[in-house]
Design a protein around this motif. Structure first.
Motif, short mmCIF file in Angstrom:
data_model
loop_
_atom_site.label_atom_id
_atom_site.label_comp_id
_atom_site.label_asym_id
_atom_site.label_seq_id
_atom_site.Cartn_x
_atom_site.Cartn_y
_atom_site.Cartn_z
N VAL A 1 37.37 44.06 31.76
CA VAL A 1 37.01 45.43 32.07
C VAL A 1 37.01 46.18 30.74
N MET B 1 47.66 38.04 47.84
CA MET B 1 47.35 39.47 47.90
C MET B 1 47.69 40.18 46.59
N ARG C 1 44.76 39.60 44.33
CA ARG C 1 43.67 40.51 44.68
C ARG C 1 43.93 41.91 44.12
N ALA C 2 45.13 42.41 44.31
CA ALA C 2 45.48 43.75 43.82
C ALA C 2 45.37 43.81 42.29
N MET D 1 43.41 41.97 40.36
CA MET D 1 41.98 41.95 40.03
C MET D 1 41.36 43.33 40.27
N ASN D 2 41.77 43.99 41.36
CA ASN D 2 41.30 45.35 41.63
C ASN D 2 41.57 46.27 40.44
N CYS D 3 42.67 46.02 39.76
CA CYS D 3 43.10 46.93 38.70
C CYS D 3 42.81 46.36 37.31
N GLY D 4 42.02 45.30 37.23
CA GLY D 4 41.66 44.74 35.93
C GLY D 4 42.79 43.98 35.25
N SER E 1 43.75 35.92 48.58
CA SER E 1 43.36 36.54 47.32
C SER E 1 41.98 37.17 47.40
N GLY F 1 38.80 36.45 46.83
CA GLY F 1 37.89 36.47 45.69
C GLY F 1 38.58 36.51 44.35
N ALA F 2 39.90 36.53 44.34
CA ALA F 2 40.63 36.57 43.07
C ALA F 2 41.31 35.23 42.79
N LEU G 1 50.05 46.84 43.43
CA LEU G 1 48.87 47.72 43.41
C LEU G 1 49.20 49.08 42.82
N TYR H 1 47.31 50.33 39.67
CA TYR H 1 46.50 51.54 39.84
C TYR H 1 46.85 52.56 38.76
N PHE I 1 45.50 51.23 35.44
CA PHE I 1 44.04 51.35 35.33
C PHE I 1 43.64 52.81 35.12
#
Lengths: 247, 247
Positions: free
Chosen positions: A4, A28, A31-32, A34-37, A59, A61-62, A157, A161, A164
């Motif tokens: 990112v 999970m 995943r969280a 990856m959501n936040c880079g 996950s 997709g992570a 997360l 968050y 990020f």
């Protein structure tokens, strides 16, 4: 993992899960992250396999975060190369330590020049005092004191968050205009004139003492709406159509 | 549900899940809401029963939020009594709307005098354009653009977390001292004197040109540590014991 732009991976904190118990939770967390880079995950003595089918499915997709995760037998080994470590905790500890809000903790982490990590304890038990003591600071996520137990991935997360967001360097709030542009004041004025002309022709402003206020109220409705140029065109059409004689 | 002191329930936003597909997600949403002091949940045309065993288990102690949840056939009915509505969305919409960060959105919600709600769309599909249009503002959660799909309960948690934080009115960061007090400067000075005296006796500062710098470096180590009064006592004992002659 794709980088990112605002998050060079060498400056990003490593996420360390200490004795995680449930494979789905590890998934999970990935995943969280990856959501936040965040891409680097370390696991200390996990009870379940972090690349089992349940973890991969959770996950969403992570999977690459899970596949690249490193497993350590002890926390000491997992933090050995780190220079600044935050420990998340829901409980008060009888030790002298800075206790920071997530936002302050991430500021401290981002200001630190070195290799950083954030520790998360096991699902029910959290971190032991002997584990907390190695941290530079504790992080307390402000939550409802009557129900403060967070799912592991939720805690990750929140920290991700904040991390990020701090990297964005600006609040990204804005007014979106779709495919149009904001209306200019002259466009707005032309519409008011159109509307008022038609209303005058129909006696809407017939009481002289109320006229100024009625006009003002009407203008205010549209002035406040932050109209676009194409919405002004729509409104012209609406007025034009409304005043059309029905045959 | 017990009220959180900083969160009067009449000012708290209602959480509205539009067409949620999975019972566990509804349960996890209830847990995240409870974490953040939010108690009112509305469901628009849920696919699964929100008080089934799977949902209750996933709520992890927040069953009362599920039991008190209200089910509506349409979004229009679910928002009928609301005066300010936020819609969370991951996608750009071709419409003129303010798009706010979670923090700004919560500021707007808290400033609004009236009854508020936050909308969350179905797991994979999100909110339809026809649903988004009723919102006063959109909320875009800033996330890794390469992996921005959040679990439903994660999205609820972010909004709830921002809401709860805004209510605290202050950052809760602090230095905790366990059962002791921060050391006074005179206590610190007494320790330095103790340490330096013992070091001088052992020739530690024998090079006159380096003496001042060596003292400064040493003092800096302890000065920076934010020591407590009882830690100072511990350090005195350490020095006393170190210099003791072994029989």
């Amino acid at each position: 993992m794709k980088k990112v732009t605002n998050a060079p991976s060498d400056a990003a904190p490593v996420v360390i899960l200490v004795r995680p118990q449930i494979a789905e939770n590890i998934g999970m967390v990935a995943r969280a992250m990856m959501n936040c880079g965040l891409g680097s995950l370390r696991l200390v003595a996990p009870r379940e396999d972090h690349v089992c089918a349940k973890a991969i499915a959770a996950s969403s997709g992570a999977a690459e975060v899970l596949e690249q995760a490193e497993v350590y037998p002890t926390l000491a080994e997992a933090v050995a190369d780190r220079t600044f470590v935050l420990a998340t905790t829901a409980r008060r500890r009888e030790m002298a330590k800075p206790v920071l809000s997530p936002q302050r903790a991430i500021q401290a982490l981002r200001q630190h020049v070195g290799r950083t990590a954030i520790l998360f304890g096991a699902e029910r038990t959290g971190l032991e005092n002997d584990e907390v003591v190695i941290a530079d600071a504790l992080v307390e996520i402000p939550l409802n004191p009557q129900h403060s137990s967070l799912n592991l991935s939720q805690a990750v997360l929140i920290m991700g968050y904040e991390w990020f967001q701090a990297g964005l360097g600006q609040d990204n709030s804005r007014l979106e205009y779709g495919d149009s542009q904001p209306a200019t004041k002259i466009e707005l004025e032309a519409f008011f004139t159109h509307l008022e002309t038609e209303l005058i022709a129909r006696g809407y402003f017939r009481f002289a003492d109320k006229r100024a206020r009625m006009k003002r109220n009407l203008r205010n409705i549209f002035a406040r709406a932050g109209l676009t140029a194409s919405e002004i065109k729509t409104l012209h059409s609406v007025v034009t159509d409304l005043v059309r004689k029905v045959d």
